[in-house]
Design an enzyme around this catalytic site. Sequence first.
Site, PDB file in Angstrom:
ATOM      1  N   GLU A 125      -5.985  -4.355  10.614  1.00  0.00           N
ATOM      2  CA  GLU A 125      -4.725  -3.334  10.835  1.00  0.00           C
ATOM      3  C   GLU A 125      -5.253  -2.717  12.113  1.00  0.00           C
ATOM      4  O   GLU A 125      -5.836  -1.905  12.083  1.00  0.00           O
ATOM      5  CB  GLU A 125      -4.801  -2.505   9.731  1.00  0.00           C
TER       6      GLU A 125
ATOM      7  N   HIS B  95      -9.958   1.591   5.141  1.00  0.00           N
ATOM      8  CA  HIS B  95      -8.432   1.706   5.782  1.00  0.00           C
ATOM      9  C   HIS B  95      -8.746   2.739   6.881  1.00  0.00           C
ATOM     10  O   HIS B  95      -9.550   3.557   6.672  1.00  0.00           O
ATOM     11  CB  HIS B  95      -7.552   2.307   4.731  1.00  0.00           C
TER      12      HIS B  95
ATOM     13  N   GLU C 149      -6.836   5.298   7.867  1.00  0.00           N
ATOM     14  CA  GLU C 149      -6.731   6.591   7.446  1.00  0.00           C
ATOM     15  C   GLU C 149      -7.811   7.126   6.882  1.00  0.00           C
ATOM     16  O   GLU C 149      -8.096   8.391   6.956  1.00  0.00           O
ATOM     17  CB  GLU C 149      -5.327   6.428   6.694  1.00  0.00           C
TER      18      GLU C 149
ATOM     19  N   LYS D  82      -0.058   4.372  -0.287  1.00  0.00           N
ATOM     20  CA  LYS D  82      -0.512   5.505   0.055  1.00  0.00           C
ATOM     21  C   LYS D  82      -0.242   6.659  -0.781  1.00  0.00           C
ATOM     22  O   LYS D  82      -0.242   6.397  -2.203  1.00  0.00           O
ATOM     23  CB  LYS D  82       0.059   5.744   1.693  1.00  0.00           C
TER      24      LYS D  82
ATOM     25  N   GLY E 176       2.387   2.415  11.057  1.00  0.00           N
ATOM     26  CA  GLY E 176       3.487   3.542  10.984  1.00  0.00           C
ATOM     27  C   GLY E 176       4.238   3.802  12.326  1.00  0.00           C
ATOM     28  O   GLY E 176       4.807   4.924  12.617  1.00  0.00           O
TER      29      GLY E 176
ATOM     30  N   SER F  48       3.093  -1.864  10.589  1.00  0.00           N
ATOM     31  CA  SER F  48       4.555  -1.734  10.854  1.00  0.00           C
ATOM     32  C   SER F  48       5.378  -3.161  10.372  1.00  0.00           C
ATOM     33  O   SER F  48       6.377  -3.399  11.148  1.00  0.00           O
ATOM     34  CB  SER F  48       4.952  -1.407  12.281  1.00  0.00           C
TER      35      SER F  48
ATOM     36  N   ASN G  91       0.848  -1.362   0.136  1.00  0.00           N
ATOM     37  CA  ASN G  91      -0.007  -0.056   0.234  1.00  0.00           C
ATOM     38  C   ASN G  91       0.745   1.309   0.089  1.00  0.00           C
ATOM     39  O   ASN G  91       1.394   1.586   1.002  1.00  0.00           O
ATOM     40  CB  ASN G  91      -0.727  -0.003   1.070  1.00  0.00           C
TER      41      ASN G  91
HETATM   42  P1  13P Z   1       2.911   0.801   7.883  1.00  0.00           P
HETATM   43  O1  13P Z   1       3.196  -0.486   7.253  1.00  0.00           O
HETATM   44  O2  13P Z   1       3.551   1.915   7.253  1.00  0.00           O
HETATM   45  O3  13P Z   1       2.628   0.750   9.280  1.00  0.00           O
HETATM   46  O4  13P Z   1       1.375   1.018   7.368  1.00  0.00           O
HETATM   47  C1  13P Z   1       0.322  -0.117   7.431  1.00  0.00           C
HETATM   48  C2  13P Z   1      -0.730   0.377   6.565  1.00  0.00           C
HETATM   49  O5  13P Z   1      -1.425   1.128   6.861  1.00  0.00           O
HETATM   50  C3  13P Z   1      -0.901  -0.662   5.353  1.00  0.00           C
HETATM   51  O6  13P Z   1      -2.228  -0.401   4.582  1.00  0.00           O
END
Ligand code: 13P
Length: 246
Positions: free
Chosen positions: A168, A99, A101, A13, A174, A207, A11
Site C-alpha cells: 500500500e 497499516h 495509518e 477502518k 485515499g 484507492s 478494510n
Molecule cells: P483506500 O482504498 O480508501 O485508498 O484505502 C486503502 C487502505 O488503506 C486499505 O487498507
Amino acid sequence: MTNKYMYFVANWKMYGNLSSLNTLDKVIKFSKSKEIKGGRLIYCPPDTLISSFATKFENCQIGIGGQNCHESKDYGAHTGYVNCRMLKNIGAHFVIIGHSENREKGENDKLINLKIKSALEAKLKVIFCIGETLSEKRKKKTYSILSKQIKIGLNNIKNKSNIFLAYEPVWAIGSGIIPKSNDLLKTVEFIKSKFIGKIPKVLYGGSVNPQNINNLKKINNIDGFLIGGASQNTNKFIDIVKKTYS
Ligand code: 13P
C-alpha cells in the site's frame, strides 16, 4: 479475464455501526453465487463489529479480520487494546498489521514484527502492510524502504505460509491516485523476489475502486486487493470483484 484465486479484503477502518450489518445481506448472497468465481472475500470491520460480523457470516465463506492488535499474546494491563487471542476468540481469522495509518502514529518495524509473531501464535492469518511515503518515492527509496519493512517485520519468522503482504503506497491511500501499471508490476515482482521457497501472496491497496479495477486486474502478479473507502459500499465492493473476473 482471470480465473485466478484472488483475495478481496475490505478494510472498514474506523467506520461502521450495528446498522451496517444490514448492508451485508447482498454480499452474503453474492458470496454464495457463481459470480464470485475464484474470489475470497474478507471483511475487516472495527473490533466493535467483529463478533456481529462473525454471526452474520456463519453460513458463508466470507472471512473476518481485525485491523490491528496488541503485540502481547497474554492478557494484561493494557488499557484500550486487544490482542490476537481476543480477536480469534470472537471470530476473526485474519488481522491487518503494519497499516501506514498506524505506522504514522509511531508503530515501527520492530513492534510490527512482535505483532506478527503474536498473531501467528494465535493462529490468525496476517495481512502485513508495507509501502513507501510520497517523499520516499520521490527520493527513489521505494525498494530500500520495502526491503527494510520486510526484513525487520518478518525477522525470525520461519514459516510464512500464513502471511499475506499488502503493498500500500502511502501516497495512494485515499488519494484517488494509483501507481502506474508497469511500476506496480515491477514493485510486486520486487516484493516477491525477497522470498525464497513458497512466495507469499501479495495484495495491492490504495484507492482501488470500480473504475480503476479494470487496469489493476491486468497486473498479473497481484493476488488480490486491500480496499478501504470503496469497500464500505457493498455495491462498489461487489462491482470490484465482478469486474476483476469479467
Ligand atoms: P483506500 O482504498 O480508501 O485508498 O484505502 C486503502 C487502505 O488503506 C486499505 O487498507
